[in-house]
Write an enzyme that holds these catalytic residues in place. Sequence first.
Site, PDB file in Angstrom:
ATOM      1  CE  LYS A 178     -46.574  -5.473   5.107  1.00 45.91           C
ATOM      2  NZ  LYS A 178     -47.937  -5.845   4.686  1.00 45.91           N
ATOM      3  CD  GLU A 253     -37.483 -19.125   2.518  1.00 49.34           C
ATOM      4  OE1 GLU A 253     -37.599 -19.637   1.380  1.00 49.34           O
ATOM      5  OE2 GLU A 253     -36.662 -19.524   3.344  1.00 49.34           O
ATOM      6  CB  CYS A 287     -43.778 -20.218  -3.301  1.00 52.87           C
ATOM      7  SG  CYS A 287     -43.736 -21.029  -1.700  1.00 52.87           S
TER       8      CYS A 287
HETATM    9  P1  NAD Z   1     -45.751  -9.577  -2.400  1.00 53.18           P
HETATM   10  O1  NAD Z   1     -44.284  -9.595  -2.621  1.00 53.18           O
HETATM   11  O2  NAD Z   1     -46.588  -8.703  -3.243  1.00 53.18           O
HETATM   12  O3  NAD Z   1     -46.089  -9.165  -0.895  1.00 53.18           O
HETATM   13  C1  NAD Z   1     -45.545  -9.886   0.192  1.00 53.18           C
HETATM   14  C2  NAD Z   1     -45.546  -8.975   1.411  1.00 53.18           C
HETATM   15  O4  NAD Z   1     -44.663  -7.894   1.163  1.00 53.18           O
HETATM   16  C3  NAD Z   1     -46.903  -8.361   1.744  1.00 53.18           C
HETATM   17  O5  NAD Z   1     -47.050  -8.328   3.149  1.00 53.18           O
HETATM   18  C4  NAD Z   1     -46.776  -6.952   1.194  1.00 53.18           C
HETATM   19  O6  NAD Z   1     -47.579  -6.002   1.843  1.00 53.18           O
HETATM   20  C5  NAD Z   1     -45.307  -6.669   1.454  1.00 53.18           C
HETATM   21  N1  NAD Z   1     -44.714  -5.627   0.604  1.00 53.18           N
HETATM   22  C6  NAD Z   1     -45.048  -5.283  -0.657  1.00 53.18           C
HETATM   23  N2  NAD Z   1     -44.266  -4.261  -1.074  1.00 53.18           N
HETATM   24  C7  NAD Z   1     -43.422  -3.966  -0.057  1.00 53.18           C
HETATM   25  C8  NAD Z   1     -42.387  -3.004   0.124  1.00 53.18           C
HETATM   26  N3  NAD Z   1     -42.078  -2.131  -0.833  1.00 53.18           N
HETATM   27  N4  NAD Z   1     -41.730  -2.970   1.297  1.00 53.18           N
HETATM   28  C9  NAD Z   1     -42.032  -3.848   2.281  1.00 53.18           C
HETATM   29  N5  NAD Z   1     -43.014  -4.780   2.177  1.00 53.18           N
HETATM   30  C10 NAD Z   1     -43.693  -4.844   1.013  1.00 53.18           C
HETATM   31  O7  NAD Z   1     -46.227 -11.109  -2.474  1.00 53.18           O
HETATM   32  P2  NAD Z   1     -47.690 -11.686  -2.346  1.00 53.18           P
HETATM   33  O8  NAD Z   1     -48.420 -11.357  -3.598  1.00 53.18           O
HETATM   34  O9  NAD Z   1     -48.271 -11.306  -1.038  1.00 53.18           O
HETATM   35  O10 NAD Z   1     -47.389 -13.261  -2.272  1.00 53.18           O
HETATM   36  C11 NAD Z   1     -47.170 -14.032  -3.381  1.00 53.18           C
HETATM   37  C12 NAD Z   1     -45.687 -14.214  -3.616  1.00 53.18           C
HETATM   38  O11 NAD Z   1     -45.089 -14.800  -2.462  1.00 53.18           O
HETATM   39  C13 NAD Z   1     -45.386 -15.179  -4.742  1.00 53.18           C
HETATM   40  O12 NAD Z   1     -44.341 -14.657  -5.516  1.00 53.18           O
HETATM   41  C14 NAD Z   1     -44.946 -16.449  -4.025  1.00 53.18           C
HETATM   42  O13 NAD Z   1     -44.130 -17.292  -4.786  1.00 53.18           O
HETATM   43  C15 NAD Z   1     -44.259 -15.884  -2.839  1.00 53.18           C
HETATM   44  N6  NAD Z   1     -44.177 -16.878  -1.753  1.00 53.18           N
HETATM   45  C16 NAD Z   1     -42.977 -17.463  -1.493  1.00 53.18           C
HETATM   46  C17 NAD Z   1     -42.873 -18.417  -0.496  1.00 53.18           C
HETATM   47  C18 NAD Z   1     -41.555 -19.077  -0.175  1.00 53.18           C
HETATM   48  O14 NAD Z   1     -41.464 -19.747   0.846  1.00 53.18           O
HETATM   49  N7  NAD Z   1     -40.532 -18.918  -1.000  1.00 53.18           N
HETATM   50  C19 NAD Z   1     -44.000 -18.772   0.249  1.00 53.18           C
HETATM   51  C20 NAD Z   1     -45.203 -18.149  -0.041  1.00 53.18           C
HETATM   52  C21 NAD Z   1     -45.289 -17.187  -1.046  1.00 53.18           C
END
Ligand code: NAD
Length: 496
Positions: A178, A253, A287
């Site tokens: 997803k 992650e 990130c």
């Molecule tokens: P987010 O946590 O808002 O969303 C990530 C994903 O989770 C999306 O697909 C979203 O639809 C889904 N999601 C949201 N709520 C959910 C729920 N209740 N149940 C299941 N899925 C759910 O993050 P974002 O805004 O898309 O991305 C930015 C974040 O990602 C930042 O915090 C960044 O640091 C992190 N990130 C981490 C890495 C890593 O490798 N550690 C890499 C890239 C981004």
Amino acid sequence: MSGFNFSQGHQFINGSWRRGTGELLIRINPATGEQLEEVDTASVAEVDEAVQAAAKAFEIWSALTPGERSDHLLALARELQSHAQVLAEVETAQTGKSMRMSTEFDVPGSIDNVNFFAGAARNLQGLASGDYAGNTTSMIRREPIGVVGSISPWNYPLQMAAWKVLPAIAAGNTIVLKPSELTPGTSLLFAQAAKDAGLPDGVINVVVGSGASVGEALVRHKQVRMTSFTGSTQVGLKIMTMAAETGKRVHLELGGKAPFVVFDDADIEAAAHGAVAGSTINAGQDCTAATRAYVHSSVFEKFTRRVAQLMDAMVVGDPQDPNTDMGALISAAHLQKVSSMVQRAVGSGASVLAGGRRLEGPGNFYRPTLLVGASQDSEIVQHEVFGPVLVALPFETDEEAIELANDTPYGLAASAWTKDLNRAMRASAQIQAGCVWINEHIIIVSEMPHGGYKSSGMGKDMSQYSFDEYTNVKHVLISHDTDTHREWQNTVFLQR
Ligand code: NAD
């Protein structure tokens, strides 16, 4: 795959395109503010169909030899390579990042990942088989887990799809991915490329929708044996709780707040260039981006002056222009979040040395920003901004620098800048993060692991280490003892 326009829908289930029957989402082009497309989303029943397709495909896919799976992945890499341009175009259209980023970083990085996992699939590691108990042979089998449900973010949609899908399928699992509902395009093209490369239907399925509906349905699904997630710490922790309901494995992650430590003997010119590239890459929506520069007081002014100069010279704007250094932020709401955090920092006493403002006109553009004068416990230093914002703070001693670097809940990545080998070694040992760069910031390679300490998550993406996440390790013990009553059994009952 070329010119694919998603007119058949945004769900890719069992090798076929489908229009989802969930709510309809409108996507806005981050660089123009105009409507980009309508995105159909999956219903809970369609999520279930995708899981069933993956479960069926698991029977075939897991039975292939590693060499056969590797051949499929090499074909996928060739397919992606032959559509590199369209992948870059879709990536830029949906994220607003510069075409330079998409063509020189996102697309080649993803293809390199496919090639790496094609090799890694044939190279599973384990302990040596041997006679550890006497008259027995013990050996390790590394087995796929089953159906993996993966959830990815919007910042590097193609690379995150690759990081989630590849180790999973290379190890023999099948997957339902997803992607972020904001950026489903390149994940869907990735799945189409896999079909065109000859991977069996159902090995890679993509369902699109919001986290609350499609994401939660995928995490909670009983037949999904593992959830791998990349996204914010806040959502990651929620997912951990949900996954506990069915006792599935989780791989997380999460967010980061990377420190960037500049010692007094550092090459300040190199450090300044590293800080600007490290904090503004992908408009800071990375990130591992450099977010907190701790700089020895004797070089603080020189460093910050140079960083501000370099930031001021950066070209921000039209992602299509090859001259553009930094494109748009993902959404108007995210731009507002970044801008508000900077304003609150200034309201609490920080000063702006560069940027600190959005561009007038359409699109979500924010200037590269350098702040000084914020306190260590302030919001801008402690919390993820996820925008092109670097905060610089001075320090006096090496011990203080390391203490400040470790003083947030995160631990994803960090860098230290010094010419002193002892300092470099101490910093790499003492900074609590999954990656410590010395005299560098950002570089990732498929051969090395990426993953966090502390609230930045658990488990590794990329490298051989990611197979630990996506395989079960099984101990098989074979007895070749010819006695009917074995020596060790006397402990339980004596031979009489
Ligand atoms: P987010 O946590 O808002 O969303 C990530 C994903 O989770 C999306 O697909 C979203 O639809 C889904 N999601 C949201 N709520 C959910 C729920 N209740 N149940 C299941 N899925 C759910 O993050 P974002 O805004 O898309 O991305 C930015 C974040 O990602 C930042 O915090 C960044 O640091 C992190 N990130 C981490 C890495 C890593 O490798 N550690 C890499 C890239 C981004």
